[in-house]
Design a protein around this motif. Structure first.
Motif, PDB file in Angstrom:
ATOM      1  N   ILE A  82       0.975  -1.110   0.049  1.00 65.00           N
ATOM      2  CA  ILE A  82      -0.026   0.098  -0.023  1.00 65.00           C
ATOM      3  C   ILE A  82       0.687   1.145  -0.043  1.00 65.00           C
ATOM      4  N   ALA A  83       2.012   1.205   0.869  1.00 63.98           N
ATOM      5  CA  ALA A  83       2.855   2.500   0.792  1.00 63.98           C
ATOM      6  C   ALA A  83       3.421   2.625  -0.568  1.00 63.98           C
ATOM      7  N   ALA A  84       3.450   1.849  -1.404  1.00 65.07           N
ATOM      8  CA  ALA A  84       4.011   1.872  -2.759  1.00 65.07           C
ATOM      9  C   ALA A  84       3.104   2.035  -4.070  1.00 65.07           C
ATOM     10  N   ALA A  85       1.778   1.917  -3.378  1.00 63.62           N
ATOM     11  CA  ALA A  85       0.694   1.760  -4.582  1.00 63.62           C
ATOM     12  C   ALA A  85       0.226   2.994  -4.969  1.00 63.62           C
ATOM     13  N   ASP A  86      -0.349   3.059  -6.348  1.00 63.84           N
ATOM     14  CA  ASP A  86      -1.131   4.398  -6.570  1.00 63.84           C
ATOM     15  C   ASP A  86      -2.558   4.325  -6.466  1.00 63.84           C
ATOM     16  N   LEU A  87      -3.084   3.085  -6.266  1.00 65.72           N
ATOM     17  CA  LEU A  87      -4.467   2.816  -6.285  1.00 65.72           C
ATOM     18  C   LEU A  87      -4.983   1.597  -5.395  1.00 65.72           C
ATOM     19  N   ILE A  88      -5.735   1.646  -4.557  1.00 66.61           N
ATOM     20  CA  ILE A  88      -6.160   0.571  -3.622  1.00 66.61           C
ATOM     21  C   ILE A  88      -8.004   0.230  -4.294  1.00 66.61           C
ATOM     22  N   THR A  89      -8.087  -0.859  -4.392  1.00 64.70           N
ATOM     23  CA  THR A  89      -9.762  -1.111  -4.547  1.00 64.70           C
ATOM     24  C   THR A  89     -10.175  -2.239  -3.816  1.00 64.70           C
ATOM     25  N   THR A  90     -11.417  -2.534  -3.607  1.00 68.87           N
ATOM     26  CA  THR A  90     -11.745  -3.626  -2.784  1.00 68.87           C
ATOM     27  C   THR A  90     -12.992  -4.256  -3.483  1.00 68.87           C
ATOM     28  N   ALA A  91     -13.244  -5.499  -3.231  1.00 71.13           N
ATOM     29  CA  ALA A  91     -14.450  -6.127  -3.609  1.00 71.13           C
ATOM     30  C   ALA A  91     -14.360  -7.252  -2.652  1.00 71.13           C
ATOM     31  N   VAL A  92     -15.031  -7.102  -1.432  1.00 72.59           N
ATOM     32  CA  VAL A  92     -14.848  -7.888  -0.428  1.00 72.59           C
ATOM     33  C   VAL A  92     -16.305  -8.209   0.249  1.00 72.59           C
ATOM     34  N   GLY A  93     -17.185  -7.459  -0.376  1.00 75.82           N
ATOM     35  CA  GLY A  93     -18.447  -7.267   0.678  1.00 75.82           C
ATOM     36  C   GLY A  93     -18.401  -6.116   1.436  1.00 75.82           C
ATOM     37  N   VAL A  94     -19.430  -5.626   1.642  1.00 77.90           N
ATOM     38  CA  VAL A  94     -19.769  -4.468   2.621  1.00 77.90           C
ATOM     39  C   VAL A  94     -19.303  -4.682   4.034  1.00 77.90           C
ATOM     40  N   SER A  95     -20.003  -6.016   4.489  1.00 76.14           N
ATOM     41  CA  SER A  95     -19.860  -6.304   5.892  1.00 76.14           C
ATOM     42  C   SER A  95     -18.204  -6.717   6.165  1.00 76.14           C
ATOM     43  N   ALA A  96     -17.651  -6.967   5.145  1.00 79.84           N
ATOM     44  CA  ALA A  96     -16.200  -7.248   5.392  1.00 79.84           C
ATOM     45  C   ALA A  96     -15.079  -6.216   5.276  1.00 79.84           C
ATOM     46  N   LEU A  97     -15.659  -4.863   5.190  1.00 77.25           N
ATOM     47  CA  LEU A  97     -14.782  -3.825   4.866  1.00 77.25           C
ATOM     48  C   LEU A  97     -14.015  -3.388   6.322  1.00 77.25           C
ATOM     49  N   GLU A  98     -14.798  -3.688   7.460  1.00 80.42           N
ATOM     50  CA  GLU A  98     -14.089  -3.659   8.731  1.00 80.42           C
ATOM     51  C   GLU A  98     -12.960  -4.365   8.968  1.00 80.42           C
ATOM     52  N   ASP A  99     -12.822  -5.737   8.308  1.00 82.04           N
ATOM     53  CA  ASP A  99     -11.921  -6.664   8.482  1.00 82.04           C
ATOM     54  C   ASP A  99     -10.475  -6.053   7.669  1.00 82.04           C
ATOM     55  N   ILE A 100     -10.673  -5.382   6.741  1.00 77.77           N
ATOM     56  CA  ILE A 100      -9.498  -4.800   6.068  1.00 77.77           C
ATOM     57  C   ILE A 100      -9.125  -3.649   6.475  1.00 77.77           C
ATOM     58  N   ALA A 101      -9.928  -2.936   7.515  1.00 81.30           N
ATOM     59  CA  ALA A 101      -9.624  -1.330   7.679  1.00 81.30           C
ATOM     60  C   ALA A 101      -8.318  -1.394   8.362  1.00 81.30           C
ATOM     61  N   GLU A 102      -7.918  -2.277   9.140  1.00 79.03           N
ATOM     62  CA  GLU A 102      -6.597  -1.986  10.054  1.00 79.03           C
ATOM     63  C   GLU A 102      -5.430  -2.079   8.776  1.00 79.03           C
ATOM     64  N   PRO A 103      -5.560  -3.423   7.989  1.00 79.27           N
ATOM     65  CA  PRO A 103      -4.215  -3.352   7.222  1.00 79.27           C
ATOM     66  C   PRO A 103      -4.109  -2.111   6.274  1.00 79.27           C
ATOM     67  N   ILE A 104      -5.069  -1.462   5.779  1.00 73.96           N
ATOM     68  CA  ILE A 104      -5.078  -0.332   4.845  1.00 73.96           C
ATOM     69  C   ILE A 104      -4.540   0.746   5.773  1.00 73.96           C
ATOM     70  N   ALA A 105      -4.906   1.174   7.084  1.00 74.06           N
ATOM     71  CA  ALA A 105      -4.629   2.004   7.939  1.00 74.06           C
ATOM     72  C   ALA A 105      -2.956   1.893   8.022  1.00 74.06           C
ATOM     73  N   LYS A 106      -2.803   0.675   8.311  1.00 74.06           N
ATOM     74  CA  LYS A 106      -1.069   0.269   8.406  1.00 74.06           C
ATOM     75  C   LYS A 106      -0.308   0.765   7.215  1.00 74.06           C
ATOM     76  N   GLY A 107      -1.053   0.578   6.125  1.00 72.15           N
ATOM     77  CA  GLY A 107      -0.370   0.925   4.718  1.00 72.15           C
ATOM     78  C   GLY A 107      -0.256   2.557   4.601  1.00 72.15           C
ATOM     79  N   ILE A 108      -1.212   3.127   4.800  1.00 69.79           N
ATOM     80  CA  ILE A 108      -1.262   4.636   4.664  1.00 69.79           C
ATOM     81  C   ILE A 108      -0.334   5.426   6.102  1.00 69.79           C
ATOM     82  N   TYR A 109      -0.314   4.394   7.098  1.00 67.10           N
ATOM     83  CA  TYR A 109       0.753   4.949   8.078  1.00 67.10           C
ATOM     84  C   TYR A 109       2.176   4.959   7.701  1.00 67.10           C
ATOM     85  N   LEU A 110       2.547   3.753   6.740  1.00 68.08           N
ATOM     86  CA  LEU A 110       3.756   3.692   6.454  1.00 68.08           C
ATOM     87  C   LEU A 110       4.132   4.613   5.427  1.00 68.08           C
ATOM     88  N   ARG A 111       3.186   4.768   4.356  1.00 70.54           N
ATOM     89  CA  ARG A 111       3.127   5.525   3.561  1.00 70.54           C
ATOM     90  C   ARG A 111       3.517   7.089   3.853  1.00 70.54           C
TER      91      ARG A 111
END
Length: 390
Positions: free
Chosen positions: A78-107
């Protein structure tokens, strides 16, 4: 250009990943299935087949995958990406929130100020906004402040039918020829590279509601009425003239609301509905009624595809006898292998249909829509029970 996509399921591979690869993005899937991850890492490509007469097949290349549990590696991607997309289902968004946050923090820590766009490609209104609300609590105030300048969460509407399927090649996926991906242009930061085939618009709500309350509403209506009549697939439902007409009537009711609210051209919207009905009837797609009807509690929630258009139509004074019948049919979905369907039936047994409509669907007891749904529920329930007895 580098894209990280959460979810290597059929939609992820057959729709989003395909379009990103076609726009020259390197695509890294973040997934859970070890077998698919291993195959994507090894092959770095997979086939998608169109559900048309020719069965046209395309090879999607320049892809790889990592496990969502490898959070440090995910953060680096994520720290090196230009774009992040998801297709996990609305209810699963909370499950990927922390990994995305860690990527933004590192970025932000690495002072990477290249614009990053995070687009949730989910069946929901404001999916990216929902994801942002889940991601930001994992960030400290300083990182949030920086992220507001360099990270954007544009909302989107996506549409492509990709049924459950089984191929010898676990990576192969069959998709319908039709697709639509609409993104809210004002949320894009300077420097964004447009994705080939995506439609960028200044006002997203009309497109989201048109899709949600025509495609998603019509699809689940076909499933719930089909289930009540014992049909197994959506194609079988659409081959029945009575049920096809019922689906059309529901779409006409939601269409009347959409035209009133958003000013859609009546002739163009009728053609849009015709296209949707033909997509449901595609002879090259086999989509199970139980798959399309799954998660009825979510589909009967106040802001989803049944209740929300019904309440908006009511506000405009539009009569909705077919839509209220569809909601009643959804309340009778009792497929035993669907956890939500079983919970739904338990709630109605415990408290009654009227209480369910009031408390879960958010429709007050005194509202005409509430009363009409109760009446149709009792009628359909009685018909279903008499059919079982005979």
């Amino acid at each position: 250009m580098k894209a990280v996509h959460f979810g290597a399921g059929n939609i992820g591979r057959g729709f989003i990943g395909h379009m990103l690869s076609a726009s020259d993005y390197e695509v890294c899937f973040v997934a859970r299935n070890p077998n698919k991850i291993s195959m994507l890492q090894k092959r770095q490509e997979y086939p998608i087949t169109l559900a048309n007469a020719a069965q046209d097949t395309t090879i999607v290349s320049n892809v790889t995958a990592i496990h969502v549990g490898e959070q440090e590696l995910v953060a680096e991607q994520i720290a090196a990406a230009d774009l992040i997309t998801t297709a996990v289902g609305v209810s699963a968004l909370e499950d990927i929130a922390e990994p995305i946050a860690k990527g933004i923090y590192l970025r932000m820590k690495n002072n990477n100020h290249t614009p990053l766009h995070i687009i949730a490609c989910e069946n929901a209104i404001g999916g990216s906004t929902r994801l942002k609300k889940r991601v930001y609590p994992f960030l400290d105030e300083q990182t949030r402040t920086k992220a507001e300048r360099y990270v954007s969460f544009p909302n989107a509407a996506v549409d492509r039918i990709v049924p459950v399927q089984d191929h010898k090649d676990p990576l192969q996926v069959t998709v319908e020829p039709f697709y639509e991906w609409v993104v809210h242009r004002p949320a894009l930061l300077d420097g964004f590279k447009e994705i080939e085939g995506v439609h960028y618009v200044d006002s997203l709500e009309p497109y989201i509601e048109r899709k949600m309350f025509t495609v998603n509403t019509g699809h689940c209506v076909a499933a719930y009425f089909g289930y009540l009549h014992g049909f197994k697939t959506i194609r079988q439902v659409m081959s029945n003239s009575t049920l096809r007409a019922e689906v059309r009537h529901v779409m006409e009711e939601t269409g009347a609301m959409l035209m009133k609210k958003h000013g859609f051209n009546p002739h163009k919207h009728r053609k849009y509905m015709d296209t949707i009905l033909e997509r449901f009837a595609n002879p090259n797609l086999t989509d199970q009624v139980t798959r399309v009807g799954r998660s009825p509690l979510r589909k009967l929630s106040p802001y989803d595809r049944l209740v929300r258009p019904a309440m908006q139509a009511s506000e405009y004074g539009i009569e909705i006898p077919h839509l209220t019948s569809a909601m009643a049919a959804a309340m009778l979905f009792d497929y035993e292998q669907d956890e939500e369907a079983m919970k739904l039936q338990h709630m109605i047994r415990e408290d009654g249909a009227s209480a369910f409509i009031r408390e879960h669907m958010g429709i007050p007891h005194e509202h005409l829509v509430h009363q009409h749904v109760v009446a149709r529920y009792e009628e359909l329930k009685g018909h279903k029970e008499s059919t079982i007895l005979t």
